[in-house]
Scaffold this motif. Structure first.
Motif, PDB file in Angstrom:
ATOM      1  N   ILE A 158     -92.681  88.929 -11.913  1.00 54.23           N
ATOM      2  CA  ILE A 158     -93.889  88.529 -11.182  1.00 54.23           C
ATOM      3  C   ILE A 158     -93.765  87.024 -11.003  1.00 54.23           C
ATOM      4  N   TYR A 159     -93.851  86.556  -9.763  1.00 56.93           N
ATOM      5  CA  TYR A 159     -93.683  85.136  -9.467  1.00 56.93           C
ATOM      6  C   TYR A 159     -94.840  84.696  -8.588  1.00 56.93           C
ATOM      7  N   THR A 160     -95.611  83.737  -9.064  1.00 56.75           N
ATOM      8  CA  THR A 160     -96.739  83.236  -8.288  1.00 56.75           C
ATOM      9  C   THR A 160     -96.431  81.846  -7.764  1.00 56.75           C
ATOM     10  N   ASN A 161     -96.636  81.665  -6.476  1.00 58.37           N
ATOM     11  CA  ASN A 161     -96.435  80.362  -5.849  1.00 58.37           C
ATOM     12  C   ASN A 161     -96.945  80.448  -4.413  1.00 58.37           C
ATOM     13  N   THR A 162     -97.590  79.409  -3.965  1.00 56.24           N
ATOM     14  CA  THR A 162     -98.222  79.380  -2.643  1.00 56.24           C
ATOM     15  C   THR A 162     -97.336  79.932  -1.539  1.00 56.24           C
ATOM     16  N   LEU A 163     -96.149  79.375  -1.375  1.00 54.53           N
ATOM     17  CA  LEU A 163     -95.295  79.704  -0.230  1.00 54.53           C
ATOM     18  C   LEU A 163     -94.182  80.701  -0.549  1.00 54.53           C
ATOM     19  N   SER A 164     -94.196  81.284  -1.724  1.00 56.23           N
ATOM     20  CA  SER A 164     -93.111  82.186  -2.134  1.00 56.23           C
ATOM     21  C   SER A 164     -92.966  83.406  -1.240  1.00 56.23           C
ATOM     22  N   VAL A 165     -93.995  83.754  -0.487  1.00 53.76           N
ATOM     23  CA  VAL A 165     -93.955  84.949   0.365  1.00 53.76           C
ATOM     24  C   VAL A 165     -93.351  84.695   1.746  1.00 53.76           C
ATOM     25  N   LEU A 166     -93.034  83.438   2.033  1.00 47.03           N
ATOM     26  CA  LEU A 166     -92.435  83.134   3.342  1.00 47.03           C
ATOM     27  C   LEU A 166     -90.988  83.633   3.399  1.00 47.03           C
ATOM     28  N   PRO A 167     -90.511  83.967   4.578  1.00 45.19           N
ATOM     29  CA  PRO A 167     -89.154  84.525   4.707  1.00 45.19           C
ATOM     30  C   PRO A 167     -88.060  83.647   4.111  1.00 45.19           C
ATOM     31  N   GLU A 168     -88.168  82.324   4.265  1.00 44.86           N
ATOM     32  CA  GLU A 168     -87.112  81.443   3.773  1.00 44.86           C
ATOM     33  C   GLU A 168     -87.005  81.419   2.256  1.00 44.86           C
ATOM     34  N   ALA A 169     -88.015  81.881   1.547  1.00 48.13           N
ATOM     35  CA  ALA A 169     -87.957  81.928   0.086  1.00 48.13           C
ATOM     36  C   ALA A 169     -87.075  83.067  -0.422  1.00 48.13           C
ATOM     37  N   SER A 208     -91.932  97.085 -18.401  1.00 45.98           N
ATOM     38  CA  SER A 208     -91.221  95.862 -18.765  1.00 45.98           C
ATOM     39  C   SER A 208     -91.182  94.904 -17.576  1.00 45.98           C
ATOM     40  N   HIS A 209     -91.482  93.630 -17.839  1.00 40.96           N
ATOM     41  CA  HIS A 209     -91.483  92.632 -16.772  1.00 40.96           C
ATOM     42  C   HIS A 209     -91.517  91.231 -17.370  1.00 40.96           C
ATOM     43  N   ALA A 210     -91.274  90.249 -16.521  1.00 38.56           N
ATOM     44  CA  ALA A 210     -91.418  88.833 -16.867  1.00 38.56           C
ATOM     45  C   ALA A 210     -92.357  88.222 -15.832  1.00 38.56           C
ATOM     46  N   ILE A 211     -92.990  87.118 -16.199  1.00 40.10           N
ATOM     47  CA  ILE A 211     -93.896  86.446 -15.267  1.00 40.10           C
ATOM     48  C   ILE A 211     -93.597  84.952 -15.263  1.00 40.10           C
ATOM     49  N   LEU A 212     -93.590  84.380 -14.070  1.00 47.34           N
ATOM     50  CA  LEU A 212     -93.362  82.944 -13.910  1.00 47.34           C
ATOM     51  C   LEU A 212     -94.381  82.358 -12.948  1.00 47.34           C
ATOM     52  N   GLU A 213     -94.935  81.239 -13.333  1.00 44.64           N
ATOM     53  CA  GLU A 213     -95.786  80.449 -12.444  1.00 44.64           C
ATOM     54  C   GLU A 213     -94.842  79.513 -11.697  1.00 44.64           C
ATOM     55  N   GLY A 214     -94.575  79.825 -10.451  1.00 39.44           N
ATOM     56  CA  GLY A 214     -93.590  79.090  -9.668  1.00 39.44           C
ATOM     57  C   GLY A 214     -93.873  77.613  -9.518  1.00 39.44           C
ATOM     58  N   ASP A 215     -95.151  77.227  -9.564  1.00 37.32           N
ATOM     59  CA  ASP A 215     -95.478  75.808  -9.416  1.00 37.32           C
ATOM     60  C   ASP A 215     -94.818  74.958 -10.494  1.00 37.32           C
ATOM     61  N   PHE A 216     -94.576  75.520 -11.653  1.00 39.88           N
ATOM     62  CA  PHE A 216     -93.983  74.753 -12.746  1.00 39.88           C
ATOM     63  C   PHE A 216     -92.465  74.608 -12.631  1.00 39.88           C
ATOM     64  N   MET A 217     -91.836  75.364 -11.756  1.00 38.18           N
ATOM     65  CA  MET A 217     -90.376  75.359 -11.661  1.00 38.18           C
ATOM     66  C   MET A 217     -89.822  74.083 -11.024  1.00 38.18           C
ATOM     67  N   GLY A 218     -90.665  73.343 -10.329  1.00 35.67           N
ATOM     68  CA  GLY A 218     -90.184  72.125  -9.675  1.00 35.67           C
ATOM     69  C   GLY A 218     -91.035  70.904  -9.969  1.00 35.67           C
ATOM     70  N   GLN A 219     -91.782  70.922 -11.049  1.00 37.13           N
ATOM     71  CA  GLN A 219     -92.693  69.822 -11.367  1.00 37.13           C
ATOM     72  C   GLN A 219     -91.968  68.664 -12.031  1.00 37.13           C
ATOM     73  N   VAL A 220     -91.370  67.842 -11.213  1.00 35.28           N
ATOM     74  CA  VAL A 220     -90.723  66.621 -11.679  1.00 35.28           C
ATOM     75  C   VAL A 220     -91.158  65.475 -10.769  1.00 35.28           C
TER      76      VAL A 220
END
Length: 184
Positions: free
Chosen positions: A80-91, A34-46
């Protein structure tokens, strides 16, 4: 399982984050995980960026918290969360606020050479943003390489199949508990 877990798949543009995220999801579905998946790029597309939030980090965090609350209410504990900078410590703080302070975070940095990223971006960026995309991809590759935490799993994507890469990523999570299932 009560503790939430997040697989963060980061990497430069053209490294294969979205493709690998979907293949990881397919493997987990095949293993009945069981899991969910999100494309992080879409979370802030405004546009324009909200006042006081030029990098759209506030709106992204707010949207992640809202979407995760819906998933959690339905019983999901893995993301599962995909996003360029999501792996940085501040995330990490964004995921702790959204998923709980004790969220287990698995960071995977997908890497690709300039040539590979350039080939992939040229194949998909058909509009006016190719030149900027190539420049930003190279810049973020250097940033990520120097700033990811030491426990980040680095996975090279050059010359490898999607299924091979996804196998390595799934194994890093330990979510199947079965090395044979991870290598499907």
């Amino acid at each position: 399982m009560d503790r939430a877990e997040a697989l963060l798949i980061g990497g430069r543009s053209g490294a294969g984050k979205t493709t690998i995220g979907w293949e990881v999801s397919a493997r987990l579905r095949a293993a009945a995980v069981s899991h969910a998946i999100l494309e992080g790029d879409f979370m802030g597309q405004v546009h324009p960026a909200p006042e006081g939030d030029p990098d759209r980090s506030w709106i992204t965090a707010r949207n992640l918290a809202a979407v995760w609350a819906n998933f959690a209410e339905l019983g999901y504990r893995r993301l599962i969360y995909t996003n360029t900078l999501s792996v940085l410590p501040e995330a990490a703080g964004m995921f702790q606020r959204a998923m709980g302070a004790d969220v287990r975070i698995v960071r995977v940095l997908l890497t690709a050479s300039d040539a590979t990223a350039g080939e992939r971006l040229t194949g998909r960026e058909l509009g006016s943003e190719l030149a900027e995309g190539l420049r930003a991809s190279a810049h973020k590759a250097r940033l990520l390489d120097s700033r990811v935490p030491p426990d980040t799993v680095r996975v090279t994507t050059d010359g490898r199949t999607v299924t091979d890469i996804a196998s390595e990523v799934v194994a890093a999570t330990g979510w199947t508990g079965d090395p044979a299932a991870d290598a499907l």
